[in-house]
Design a protein around this motif. Structure first.
Motif, short mmCIF file in Angstrom:
data_model
loop_
_atom_site.label_atom_id
_atom_site.label_comp_id
_atom_site.label_asym_id
_atom_site.label_seq_id
_atom_site.Cartn_x
_atom_site.Cartn_y
_atom_site.Cartn_z
N UNK A 141 35.51 42.62 81.35
CA UNK A 141 34.66 43.42 80.48
C UNK A 141 34.33 42.63 79.22
N UNK A 142 33.23 43.01 78.56
CA UNK A 142 32.77 42.30 77.37
C UNK A 142 32.73 43.25 76.18
N UNK A 143 33.39 42.81 75.12
CA UNK A 143 33.51 43.63 73.91
C UNK A 143 32.66 43.04 72.79
N UNK A 144 31.77 43.86 72.25
CA UNK A 144 30.95 43.47 71.11
C UNK A 144 31.48 44.20 69.88
N UNK A 145 32.29 43.51 69.10
CA UNK A 145 32.93 44.17 67.96
C UNK A 145 32.00 44.31 66.77
N UNK A 146 31.07 43.35 66.60
CA UNK A 146 30.18 43.40 65.44
C UNK A 146 28.73 43.15 65.82
N UNK A 147 28.45 42.02 66.46
CA UNK A 147 27.07 41.68 66.78
C UNK A 147 26.53 42.45 67.97
N UNK A 148 25.26 42.78 67.92
CA UNK A 148 24.58 43.49 69.00
C UNK A 148 24.45 42.60 70.22
N UNK A 149 24.64 43.17 71.41
CA UNK A 149 24.54 42.42 72.66
C UNK A 149 23.57 43.11 73.61
N UNK A 150 22.91 42.31 74.45
CA UNK A 150 21.98 42.83 75.44
C UNK A 150 22.11 42.00 76.71
#
Length: 505
Positions: free
Chosen positions: A365-374
């Motif tokens: 799984x991929x966690x985006x703690x601060x920056x936006x991801x697409x």
């Protein structure tokens, strides 16, 4: 492979890759970027912006930004460049320089400083006219190969491009859009014809002719700066911070096994600022012109002794080797995340990460703690459904969207988003649309409250309808006309921040 040079926003660094030590060579010239040298010579050629690039926000600031210059040893060119990025010392004795703010490539003979040649890929004369009026291409990288000049255009939200010019006459031979990608830096054409680049926005390295990344850091970082031998590839890493914080942010290097495209080492250099460029000194650097710096021992002796310029500084850099910082467990954490990214490729095989550099967890799984991801689903795959797990994080900006109708170029634009946002202990679903200018919530679609902050999400689409299920329960049924889309069954993806996601399809 022993010595690497690293240019950052604040320093020029010499890194001993074997002893794991770093030597700050200088810091008195504003914003270091390009590093090159002429074959058979022992003087570095560098590019300097002369300005604080965080202040370049509109046409007024850009009009005053032509303070950049090239240096060769102690000699300096006139200040005629605007925010120069990468450079390349060509075999004809000239320096090929990105004149990024001016939206062109400028080529100059340092022995004939008033004569230069320039060319661009569009008619725009400045990189931007305002923060929201980006007219330029942001030309940032150059590579000379087999009589052709390859140039990368970052492209902002318009998508990156690769331009090819004839050399030395600079006639445009081709301009190729690089798909749903933006923010590329560096271009390297290998001896086998493979075309590689740093996909900075996702913290990885890509083959631009392939949909899949060659390597991903698996961490929320920015990759820029590329050097290579037959066996290894060195990639520069920077923290993802605002322009105003780049000068003191952490600098780092990755060492990749070129045959397996996996990380084998990581160097946290210290708080020297964002990494702009990386070069190998003592071996042929295949991502440059392949000629080591001449008389390296003399260069090392001069670097240790200082050259007089340092003595004129109010606060000269300390001329001694410093151990590379471990920064606690950062090295092991980075290497573990890179390994997790490799292992997680199966889970993400139906998707292409186009924006953001999330942390990859051990389960893929991929966690985006601060920056936006697409991440976008491959257009060649099943565009009738997508499903994924999600977990929102409380106490910060946290939302995840099922995306459909995406037609952007790698930026956060041109799509519809069915967005689940964290609101205390529950999730709230709303519908948003981006037509190219800004995000707008569709007020005619009622929000749905009381949704779980973690669970399974499934989007089923036809050409005319979109049905969203959460936890197996239908929570929204929409027509394409309501979403402002021609059809719903294209451009599917996942968009998230402050959340962890993993595809299920």
């Amino acid at each position: 492979m022993k010595y690497a040079l690293v240019a950052t926003t604040g320093y020029l660094l010499l890194v001993d890759l074997q002893s794991r030590k770093v030597l700050p060579l200088e810091s008195h010239r504003t914003e270091y970027y390009g590093i090159s040298w002429f074959a058979g010579e022992d003087e570095l050629v560098l590019s300097h912006s002369g300005v604080n690039n965080s202040e370049l926000v509109d046409i007024s600031s850009y009009a005053q930004s032509e303070q950049g210059w090239l240096s060769k040893g102690a000699k300096n060119s006139a200040r005629f460049l605007s925010q120069p990025h990468q450079i390349f010392c060509a075999p004809d004795g000239r320096v090929i320089s990105t004149n990024t703010g001016r939206n062109v490539i400028s080529i100059i003979d340092l022995n004939r400083p008033k004569v230069f040649q320039e060319a661009g890929v569009s008619s725009a004369r400045w990189d931007r006219l305002a923060l929201d009026r980006i007219t330029g291409d942001h030309l940032n990288s150059v590579f000379l190969h087999s009589g052709k000049l390859f140039v990368v255009a970052h492209g902002h939200s318009k998508g990156s491009k690769l331009a090819v010019f004839s050399y030395p006459d600079l006639e445009v031979l081709s301009i190729t859009p690089l798909g749903e990608r933006t923010g590329l830096h560096n271009i390297w054409i290998t001896s086998e014809g493979q075309r590689l680049s740093c996909h900075s926005e996702i913290g990885g390295l890509i083959d631009i002719d392939s949909k899949e990344p060659l390597w991903e850091s698996g961490s929320p970082v920015y990759t820029r700066g590329l050097a290579a031998t037959r066996d290894y590839v060195v990639v520069g890493e920077s923290q993802k911070v605002g322009r105003d914080l780049r000068r003191d942010s952490l600098s780092a290097l990755w060492i990749l096994d070129r045959k397996k495209w996996q990380a084998i080492d990581y160097f946290c250099l210290g708080s020297f600022g964002a990494v702009n460029e990386v070069r190998l000194l003592d071996v042929p650097d295949e991502a440059h012109h392949g000629v080591p710096l001449n008389n390296l021992q003399r260069f090392l002796e001069k670097s240790m002794a200082g050259d007089g310029a340092q003595e004129r500084l109010p606060k000269p850099v300390e001329k001694r080797w410093q151990p590379i910082h471990m920064q606690g467990d950062i090295t092991q954490n980075r290497l573990q995340a890179a390994r997790a990214a490799v292992e997680g490729r199966i889970a993400w095989s139906s998707y292409q990460l186009v924006l953001g550099s999330p942390e990859t967890l051990n389960d893929g799984s991929k966690r985006a703690s601060a920056g936006l991801c697409l991440a976008l689903k491959h257009a060649t795959g099943n565009q009738s459904t997508e499903s994924f797990t999600y977990a929102l994080e409380a106490g910060q900006e946290s939302h995840v969207s099922a995306v459909l109708g995406y037609t952007g170029k790698g930026g956060d634009t041109h799509m519809a988003a069915l967005l689940v946002q964290s609101s205390g202990k529950e999730g709230v679903l709303s519908v948003w649309r981006h037509h190219g200018e800004t995000w707008k919530q569709l007020s005619e679609v009622a929000a749905v409250f009381g949704l779980p902050i973690k669970g399974d999400c499934q989007l089923s689409v036809t050409s005319s309808t979109a049905i969203l299920l959460i936890g197996g329960v239908e929570v929204m049924h929409l027509d394409a006309s309501v979403l402002g889309l021609d059809c719903c069954n294209k451009g599917l993806g996942i968009r998230w921040i402050g959340a962890t996601v993993k595809p299920l399809d």
